[in-house]
Design a protein around this motif. Structure first.
Motif, short mmCIF file in Angstrom:
data_model
loop_
_atom_site.label_atom_id
_atom_site.label_comp_id
_atom_site.label_asym_id
_atom_site.label_seq_id
_atom_site.Cartn_x
_atom_site.Cartn_y
_atom_site.Cartn_z
N LEU A 165 0.82 -1.21 0.00
CA LEU A 165 0.00 0.00 0.00
C LEU A 165 0.86 1.27 0.00
N THR A 166 2.01 1.21 0.65
CA THR A 166 2.93 2.35 0.63
C THR A 166 3.44 2.58 -0.78
N MET A 167 3.73 1.51 -1.50
CA MET A 167 4.20 1.67 -2.88
C MET A 167 3.09 2.22 -3.78
N VAL A 168 1.85 1.80 -3.55
CA VAL A 168 0.73 2.38 -4.30
C VAL A 168 0.65 3.88 -4.00
N TYR A 169 0.76 4.23 -2.73
CA TYR A 169 0.71 5.65 -2.31
C TYR A 169 1.82 6.45 -2.99
N MET A 170 3.04 5.91 -3.01
CA MET A 170 4.15 6.65 -3.62
C MET A 170 3.98 6.77 -5.13
N THR A 171 3.40 5.75 -5.76
CA THR A 171 3.14 5.81 -7.20
C THR A 171 2.12 6.90 -7.50
N VAL A 172 1.05 6.95 -6.73
CA VAL A 172 0.02 7.98 -6.94
C VAL A 172 0.58 9.37 -6.62
N ALA A 173 1.38 9.47 -5.56
CA ALA A 173 1.97 10.75 -5.19
C ALA A 173 2.94 11.25 -6.24
N ALA A 174 3.66 10.34 -6.89
CA ALA A 174 4.58 10.76 -7.95
C ALA A 174 3.83 11.33 -9.14
N VAL A 175 2.66 10.77 -9.44
CA VAL A 175 1.84 11.29 -10.54
C VAL A 175 1.28 12.65 -10.17
N SER A 176 0.77 12.79 -8.95
CA SER A 176 0.16 14.06 -8.55
C SER A 176 1.21 15.15 -8.35
N GLY A 177 2.46 14.76 -8.10
CA GLY A 177 3.53 15.75 -7.92
C GLY A 177 4.29 16.02 -9.20
N GLY A 178 3.76 15.58 -10.32
CA GLY A 178 4.43 15.83 -11.59
C GLY A 178 5.56 14.86 -11.87
N GLY A 179 5.67 13.78 -11.08
CA GLY A 179 6.68 12.78 -11.32
C GLY A 179 8.04 13.10 -10.73
N HIS A 180 8.19 14.23 -10.09
CA HIS A 180 9.49 14.60 -9.54
C HIS A 180 9.66 14.15 -8.10
N GLY A 181 8.57 13.86 -7.41
CA GLY A 181 8.66 13.39 -6.04
C GLY A 181 8.74 14.50 -5.02
N HIS A 182 8.91 15.75 -5.44
CA HIS A 182 9.02 16.85 -4.49
C HIS A 182 7.64 17.47 -4.25
N GLY A 183 7.27 17.59 -3.01
CA GLY A 183 6.01 18.22 -2.67
C GLY A 183 4.80 17.33 -2.90
N ALA A 184 5.04 16.08 -3.25
CA ALA A 184 3.93 15.18 -3.52
C ALA A 184 3.55 14.44 -2.25
N GLY A 185 2.31 14.01 -2.19
CA GLY A 185 1.87 13.20 -1.06
C GLY A 185 1.32 14.03 0.08
N LEU A 186 0.75 13.34 1.04
CA LEU A 186 0.19 13.97 2.23
C LEU A 186 1.25 13.97 3.32
N PRO A 187 1.61 15.13 3.85
CA PRO A 187 2.71 15.19 4.82
C PRO A 187 2.51 14.31 6.05
N LEU A 188 1.30 14.25 6.59
CA LEU A 188 1.06 13.44 7.79
C LEU A 188 1.22 11.95 7.49
N LEU A 189 0.68 11.50 6.37
CA LEU A 189 0.81 10.10 5.98
C LEU A 189 2.26 9.76 5.66
N THR A 190 2.91 10.63 4.92
CA THR A 190 4.33 10.39 4.58
C THR A 190 5.17 10.35 5.85
N GLY A 191 4.93 11.27 6.78
CA GLY A 191 5.67 11.28 8.05
C GLY A 191 5.42 10.02 8.87
N SER A 192 4.19 9.56 8.89
CA SER A 192 3.87 8.33 9.63
C SER A 192 4.57 7.12 9.01
N LEU A 193 4.57 7.06 7.69
CA LEU A 193 5.25 5.96 7.01
C LEU A 193 6.76 6.04 7.23
N LEU A 194 7.31 7.25 7.24
CA LEU A 194 8.74 7.42 7.53
C LEU A 194 9.07 6.90 8.92
#
Length: 191
Positions: A96-125
């Motif tokens: 599910l984390t990989m699905v999240y990162m795949t979706v976040a990469a698409v929503s962030g323009g594929g660069h990975g910067h600024g993509a994703g939900l900060p609280l969810l990303t922080g919890s996963l970290l």
């Protein structure tokens, strides 16, 4: 000049992550007996993480939908394995984390910067940082006590050498899981 050195460093670290995940996936595939066990799911995750980490620059529009399907299938596989015990929950979370990162990469323009939900990303970290620390600790202590034959002793009675339980993960399996955990942590840090 500074930008090109930074770019070269990022590309090199991406390729090292690709290599680490691909080798882990290959080892898991080698020890998998069919597609019914956890090793098969770990192999899919290793190869999927390797594919996701490939630095393609601006190309690779095909990669996102393929990865989404692969990781959703891996999540369903982990959910199926979850029937056998809660120890497969980590595989489900990883998928599910990989699905999240795949979706976040698409929503962030594929660069990975600024993509994703900060609280969810922080919890996963936090989860993966704990997983890596715990996995590293387990790997360090996996060898158990030193066999009596290698330690000089005044006692004539030899000490028993611990034998791993059948089906217990070997140090190489633990190292493989640790490597994939570190890869997941690195990918989350790049978001």
């Amino acid at each position: 000049m500074h930008g090109s050195a930074s770019s070269l460093s990022a590309t090199l670290s991406s390729w090292l992550l690709v290599l680490l995940c691909a080798v882990s996936g290959a080892y898991c595939l080698r020890r998998a007996h069919g597609w019914s066990g956890a090793a098969a799911g770990e192999a899919v995750m290793g190869f999927g993480m390797a594919l996701m980490a490939v630095p393609l620059g601006g190309g690779g529009a095909w990669r996102t939908p393929v990865l989404g399907v692969v990781f959703c299938a891996a999540a369903l596989h982990a959910l199926w394995l979850l029937r056998g015990g809660a120890h497969h929950a980590h595989h489900l979370l990883g998928s599910l984390t990989m699905v999240y990162m795949t979706v976040a990469a698409v929503s962030g323009g594929g660069h990975g910067h600024g993509a994703g939900l900060p609280l969810l990303t922080g919890s996963l970290l936090l989860y993966y940082a704990g997983y890596v620390v715990l996995g590293g600790t387990r790997l360090l202590t996996a060898g158990g006590p030193v066999p009596a034959s290698s330690v000089p002793s005044a006692s004539p009675v030899p000490m028993p050498v611990p034998v791993p339980a059948p089906g217990a993960p070997t140090e190489l399996v633990r190292a493989c899981r640790l490597a994939m955990g570190m890869g997941m942590l690195a990918m989350l840090l790049s978001m």
